[in-house]
Write a protein that holds these residues in place. Sequence first.
Motif, mmCIF file in Angstrom:
data_model
loop_
_atom_site.group_PDB
_atom_site.id
_atom_site.type_symbol
_atom_site.label_atom_id
_atom_site.label_comp_id
_atom_site.label_asym_id
_atom_site.label_seq_id
_atom_site.Cartn_x
_atom_site.Cartn_y
_atom_site.Cartn_z
ATOM 1 N N GLY A 285 0.809 -1.210 0.000
ATOM 2 C CA GLY A 285 0.000 0.000 0.000
ATOM 3 C C GLY A 285 0.842 1.260 0.000
ATOM 4 O O GLY A 285 2.074 1.221 0.006
ATOM 5 N N SER A 286 0.158 2.394 0.032
ATOM 6 C CA SER A 286 0.862 3.686 -0.047
ATOM 7 C C SER A 286 1.820 3.866 1.123
ATOM 8 O O SER A 286 3.008 4.142 0.938
ATOM 9 C CB SER A 286 -0.151 4.833 -0.058
ATOM 10 O OG SER A 286 -1.092 4.651 -1.092
ATOM 11 N N CYS A 309 -2.668 -8.231 -1.651
ATOM 12 C CA CYS A 309 -2.788 -7.976 -3.098
ATOM 13 C C CYS A 309 -1.520 -8.418 -3.817
ATOM 14 O O CYS A 309 -0.436 -7.867 -3.585
ATOM 15 C CB CYS A 309 -3.054 -6.495 -3.342
ATOM 16 S SG CYS A 309 -3.093 -6.048 -5.087
ATOM 17 N N GLU A 310 -1.643 -9.385 -4.693
ATOM 18 C CA GLU A 310 -0.482 -9.938 -5.385
ATOM 19 C C GLU A 310 0.226 -8.883 -6.244
ATOM 20 O O GLU A 310 1.462 -8.785 -6.242
ATOM 21 C CB GLU A 310 -0.923 -11.103 -6.275
ATOM 22 C CG GLU A 310 0.195 -11.740 -7.077
ATOM 23 C CD GLU A 310 -0.323 -12.754 -8.073
ATOM 24 O OE1 GLU A 310 0.453 -13.634 -8.476
ATOM 25 O OE2 GLU A 310 -1.512 -12.656 -8.464
ATOM 26 N N PHE A 311 -0.544 -8.069 -6.971
ATOM 27 C CA PHE A 311 0.075 -7.080 -7.861
ATOM 28 C C PHE A 311 0.820 -6.017 -7.069
ATOM 29 O O PHE A 311 1.914 -5.599 -7.439
ATOM 30 C CB PHE A 311 -0.979 -6.423 -8.754
ATOM 31 C CG PHE A 311 -0.415 -5.373 -9.661
ATOM 32 C CD1 PHE A 311 0.363 -5.723 -10.760
ATOM 33 C CD2 PHE A 311 -0.636 -4.024 -9.418
ATOM 34 C CE1 PHE A 311 0.907 -4.753 -11.597
ATOM 35 C CE2 PHE A 311 -0.097 -3.050 -10.245
ATOM 36 C CZ PHE A 311 0.676 -3.425 -11.336
ATOM 37 N N ALA A 312 0.222 -5.539 -5.968
ATOM 38 C CA ALA A 312 0.889 -4.536 -5.140
ATOM 39 C C ALA A 312 2.196 -5.087 -4.577
ATOM 40 O O ALA A 312 3.212 -4.378 -4.518
ATOM 41 C CB ALA A 312 -0.029 -4.097 -4.001
ATOM 42 N N LEU A 313 2.191 -6.354 -4.183
ATOM 43 C CA LEU A 313 3.400 -6.985 -3.641
ATOM 44 C C LEU A 313 4.461 -7.115 -4.728
ATOM 45 O O LEU A 313 5.653 -6.871 -4.492
ATOM 46 C CB LEU A 313 3.049 -8.355 -3.070
ATOM 47 C CG LEU A 313 4.132 -9.064 -2.258
ATOM 48 C CD1 LEU A 313 4.531 -8.231 -1.051
ATOM 49 C CD2 LEU A 313 3.655 -10.444 -1.817
ATOM 50 N N TYR A 314 4.034 -7.483 -5.929
ATOM 51 C CA TYR A 314 4.983 -7.595 -7.050
ATOM 52 C C TYR A 314 5.610 -6.239 -7.364
ATOM 53 O O TYR A 314 6.816 -6.146 -7.622
ATOM 54 C CB TYR A 314 4.254 -8.134 -8.281
ATOM 55 C CG TYR A 314 5.047 -8.046 -9.558
ATOM 56 C CD1 TYR A 314 6.065 -8.967 -9.836
ATOM 57 C CD2 TYR A 314 4.796 -7.038 -10.486
ATOM 58 C CE1 TYR A 314 6.810 -8.882 -11.004
ATOM 59 C CE2 TYR A 314 5.535 -6.945 -11.659
ATOM 60 C CZ TYR A 314 6.538 -7.881 -11.911
ATOM 61 O OH TYR A 314 7.278 -7.777 -13.073
#
Length: 607
Positions: A285-286, A309-314
């Motif tokens: 996250g931000s 969230c997979e995309f945020a972690l990536y």
Amino acid sequence: MRVALAVLHDFVAVMAAWTLAYLLRFNFDLPDDFEAELLRTMIWVAPLQMLIFWRFGLYRGIWRYASTADLRHIILAIFMSAAAIPLLFWMLRLGLVIPRAVLVINPLLLILMMGGSRFIYRMWKEQGLYGDIKLRGEPVLILGAGDAAVSLAKELNKSNDWRLVGYLDDNREQHGLTLNGVRVLGPLDDMPYWTERMGVSQVIIAMPSSSHQQRKRAIQLCNAAKVNVLTVPSFDDLMSGRVAVTKLRPIELDDLLGRDPVQLDDAGLHGLLTGRVVLVTGAGGSIGSELCRQIARFAPAQLVLFELCEFALYTIEQELSRSFPDLDFVCLVGDVRDAARVDEVMGMYCPAAVFHAAAYKHVPMMEQHNAWQAIRNNVRGTWTVARASQRHGVGKFVLISTDKAVNPTNVMGASKRLAEMVCQGLQREDGTRFVMVRFGNVLGSTGSVIPRFREQIAEGGPVTVTHPEITRYFMSIPEAAQLVLQAGLMGEGGEIFVLDMGEPVKIVDLAKDLIRLSGFNEEEIKIEFTGLRLGEKLYEELLADNEHTLPTPHPKLRVARAQRVDDIWLGALLEWTDSVTMPDKEVRTALKKWVPEYHPNEGGNGA
């Protein structure tokens, strides 16, 4: 080729200087015997001097970037060669007589020829044949007359796109002085006069070390004069070497709402983070991702990123791999409500510090159709991570809270207040120390108004604001993350730290500033008022009515000791959060019991 030409130039200069030194010694009436002597000595002098010049590295530089450091190098090499000439003739017993005046005149001539030619070449490359007179390029004023302004002016003089016509600075002692051949015209307040007189439509703010109030005033003066504004990077970026002073950028909202840099206790933070395992929940996250960036600077033994969230972690994984190649970090997908997964992670990595940033925080979205999920994630998820931290011996647990937890009018704010109370209820005299950090909105965070305003401006408007009087506190994401770390270090357990958010800002003023910074006016991009949304306040508070703050050693942090809860209250709350699901209306009704200061705002249009 470049080196060969430089060597050839200096070889010719050596022979010319030696010959001219003889001619000057004899008033250009050289006797025949000394003419022969000149030729015989030159055969030895020229190779000797060229060898010394080569050994001194005079041919490693580029003439167009010749500097005073290069000149010092040339002078030293020339005087060394001047001293070596009589020594050479004495050692070889050549029987040649060199007039003493020649030995004095020769190095002076060489300095003029070798140093002068390099600087003439640089001037020619930078400014053409007209010296300081630039007739091309857009006229520009620089605000500020310090080191950053001087460095910027040097670079602007190399460009055909810009023509520097003056500096403006509030330091009266500099008025009328010239820097790099350009005059300091007067104070910043004279900007309208000079922009009109000089035909300037572009201004560059070069005041990186000034306070944010001074920079904000400069920006407001530029807006009033209706000129385009660029600025140099911040003082911190310049000092760190990440960017150069010539890396100009447009003015951003951070500059208008900017705040003085955070002073961190680096030594203390090294003790908290360096060489230790640190876990961040909501790491994509931000706030969570910025915490990861800030923590990485302190070289933890391992950084554990926990994110649903997979995309945020990536995304944050890719950034950390690029920016911190030596950092040992691991990316774990998981839900903070999943007790088994959280316990597995805690047991496997044994973090010394946990920063709990995972939360649902979008007020309108959590208010309708998702109220129970806000409770489950923000309250039950906090308890799950906090209890696992206690079981596995975590030293510090830092909860990221919000100003919306104060006298909440929405489910999200009430859920974060409950999360604070959970941490306070778990605090014991020994074991894990729980620290809560409460702050307002951060610029550019997920779900904030700034990205939405930008999208609306890009689409041609209108920009929608809920109410003409609605105000919010704002700070930048890096500042918020830095103060979270500082609060985590200072916390002894059970405190709620309140960040100094500065002055509240009207959202409508924020929208107007963003419209102007985007190159439009309010006639081109309209502002529409849509009415308060469900659960939305006109203004945010940082402290509840029954809370009090005390100062801390850090000027931007105050500490509040809010209402405590007991184990019976905590057990009843956990039993409530065990429910599988609950309608929004029932959630709001129950919250009035758990958070007495919660008064839901039933108005608004629900958008």
